[in-house]
Design a protein around this motif. Structure first.
Motif, PDB file in Angstrom:
ATOM      1  N   THR A   1      44.901  12.644  73.466  1.00 35.32           N
ATOM      2  CA  THR A   1      44.796  13.617  72.386  1.00 35.32           C
ATOM      3  C   THR A   1      43.366  14.144  72.326  1.00 35.32           C
ATOM      4  O   THR A   1      42.415  13.374  72.199  1.00 35.32           O
ATOM      5  CB  THR A   1      45.171  12.995  71.029  1.00 35.32           C
ATOM      6  OG1 THR A   1      46.543  12.599  71.067  1.00 35.32           O
ATOM      7  CG2 THR A   1      44.976  14.004  69.897  1.00 35.32           C
TER       8      THR A   1
ATOM      9  N   VAL B   1      40.819  16.925  70.369  1.00 29.48           N
ATOM     10  CA  VAL B   1      40.618  17.786  69.202  1.00 29.48           C
ATOM     11  C   VAL B   1      39.390  18.657  69.452  1.00 29.48           C
ATOM     12  O   VAL B   1      38.349  18.158  69.891  1.00 29.48           O
ATOM     13  CB  VAL B   1      40.437  16.956  67.915  1.00 29.48           C
ATOM     14  CG1 VAL B   1      40.050  17.857  66.741  1.00 29.48           C
ATOM     15  CG2 VAL B   1      41.725  16.204  67.590  1.00 29.48           C
TER      16      VAL B   1
ATOM     17  N   CYS C   1      47.537  14.162  64.722  1.00 28.02           N
ATOM     18  CA  CYS C   1      47.037  13.214  65.728  1.00 28.02           C
ATOM     19  C   CYS C   1      47.513  11.798  65.387  1.00 28.02           C
ATOM     20  O   CYS C   1      46.690  10.903  65.110  1.00 28.02           O
ATOM     21  CB  CYS C   1      45.508  13.245  65.788  1.00 28.02           C
ATOM     22  SG  CYS C   1      44.798  14.873  66.084  1.00 28.02           S
TER      23      CYS C   1
ATOM     24  N   ILE D   1      42.491   9.946  68.277  1.00 30.35           N
ATOM     25  CA  ILE D   1      41.780  11.001  69.011  1.00 30.35           C
ATOM     26  C   ILE D   1      40.991  10.378  70.156  1.00 30.35           C
ATOM     27  O   ILE D   1      40.183   9.469  69.960  1.00 30.35           O
ATOM     28  CB  ILE D   1      40.831  11.765  68.056  1.00 30.35           C
ATOM     29  CG1 ILE D   1      41.648  12.472  66.968  1.00 30.35           C
ATOM     30  CG2 ILE D   1      39.978  12.772  68.832  1.00 30.35           C
ATOM     31  CD1 ILE D   1      40.804  13.051  65.847  1.00 30.35           C
TER      32      ILE D   1
ATOM     33  N   TYR E   1      36.864  14.415  71.247  1.00 29.16           N
ATOM     34  CA  TYR E   1      36.571  15.369  70.179  1.00 29.16           C
ATOM     35  C   TYR E   1      35.462  16.290  70.655  1.00 29.16           C
ATOM     36  O   TYR E   1      34.323  15.860  70.848  1.00 29.16           O
ATOM     37  CB  TYR E   1      36.143  14.649  68.896  1.00 29.16           C
ATOM     38  CG  TYR E   1      35.660  15.597  67.809  1.00 29.16           C
ATOM     39  CD1 TYR E   1      36.416  16.707  67.435  1.00 29.16           C
ATOM     40  CD2 TYR E   1      34.450  15.383  67.158  1.00 29.16           C
ATOM     41  CE1 TYR E   1      35.986  17.579  66.462  1.00 29.16           C
ATOM     42  CE2 TYR E   1      34.004  16.253  66.160  1.00 29.16           C
ATOM     43  CZ  TYR E   1      34.779  17.355  65.819  1.00 29.16           C
ATOM     44  OH  TYR E   1      34.337  18.227  64.846  1.00 29.16           O
TER      45      TYR E   1
END
Length: 337
Positions: A147, A149, A210, A214, A217
């Protein structure tokens, strides 16, 4: 021949205003040996320029009061005293914000448009895209099914960074400031989800989008947005730090007090690294090849917000901090000859 330049009239305290900028008429210089005279076609306004308006110590020398601003430009060669360039060539370089510049041939790079608009050399094939590439691919290193971001996801850097993470097989969530931008990053850029910070409770929105935490980032904003990210970092998360626009216009004496990140970095054993695109100069060819391939095959989408006219430069710059722009903020100064 007379021309106009945009100078720093005075250093701003907080958000720049009409007293920060001034247009000044000056003589156009003549090129010397191995120099070229260029006509400015497009210039780039970028958030980092706000730091250069201050005289605080930084990685980049501050602008001088009474002297022209400078930054990334696309220009056309008007006169050449170098065998490397001919009249009519398009070049990109860091030059003063004025209608004409004299530059050393060694300080400019020829622009090969290959069917693209010259302004693209400041956006999807320019410094913002290079910053996105090195921050995401060299520091973030997204992996399949992770994931990612990206804050400032609809901006010049964010729009490219998110697509690069998608191409690596990651699930990508973008943080933006409006419904229009949310639709842009999900429907056009292919982001998996969007968080609209102006709707409030960014923390809850991130937890929802999410659910598995995460892993990467990409930091463009700082402040309260980032505070909502830190508790969701997974073990061995990576955080490329490109910028912190939320703090750029603090007034003298104001503090950007936020959640202390150290405990979260320790608990997640995360890697947080700042970046300057110049640090990766030896790998520019790698980035250009990847970006040009993405544009050529239609996989890399992008937007530009273009202000028409040299006198629109202050408006274009201030628009960076009001959240008006989608994609790269550019000023069109003149037409090609």
């Amino acid at each position: 021949m007379k021309q106009e330049q945009l100078i720093l009239k005075e250093r701003p305290n907080g958000l720049p205003d009409d007293n920060t900028f001034q247009y000044k008429e000056v003589d156009t210089p003549e090129p010397g040996q191995d120099e070229i005279l260029v006509k400015t076609l497009y210039l780039s306004v970028d958030p980092y320029m706000r730091g250069r308006m201050s005289d605080a110590p930084s990685y980049s020398a501050p602008f001088e009061v009474g002297k022209p601003l400078n930054g990334s430009t696309v220009s056309q060669v008007i006169r050449s005293n170098s065998d490397k360039f001919s009249e009519g060539d398009l070049v990109t370089a860091m030059l003063d914000f004025q209608e004409y510049n004299v530059a050393k041939a060694s300080d400019v790079r020829k622009v090969q448009t290959n069917g693209l608009k010259p302004s693209n050399a400041l956006s999807v094939l320019g410094m913002p895209a290079l910053t996105a590439y090195f921050g995401m691919m060299h520091i973030g290193e997204p992996k399949k099914d992770e994931t990612v971001v990206v804050s400032g996801a609809a901006g010049a850097v964010g729009q490219v960074a998110g697509q690069l993470a998608k191409s690596a097989g990651a699930r990508v969530v973008g943080i933006v400031g409006s419904e229009k931008k949310a639709k842009y990053i999900t429907e056009t850029l292919g982001y998996d989800a969007a968080v609209e910070y102006k709707k409030g409770n960014v923390s809850d929105q991130l937890k929802e989008t999410c659910p598995d935490g995460i892993d990467v980032y990409y930091e463009n904003v700082g402040g309260e947005i980032s505070e909502a990210v830190w508790p969701l970092l997974n073990v061995f998360a990576r955080i490329p730090v490109c910028g912190a626009i939320s703090s750029y216009n603090l007034k003298e004496g104001e503090k950007d007090i936020g959640l202390r990140i150290q405990p979260f970095l320790i608990n997640a054993r995360a890697k947080m690294q700042g970046l300057l695109v110049g640090d990766f100069a030896d790998s520019f060819d790698e980035a250009y090849d990847a970006l040009e391939k993405g544009v050529a095959n239609g996989e890399l989408k992008f937007e530009e917000t273009i202000y028409d006219g040299f006198h629109k430069t202050p408006d274009a710059f201030l628009g960076l901090f009001s959240g008006e722009n989608i994609g790269k903020q550019i000023v069109k100064v003149a037409e090609e000859e």
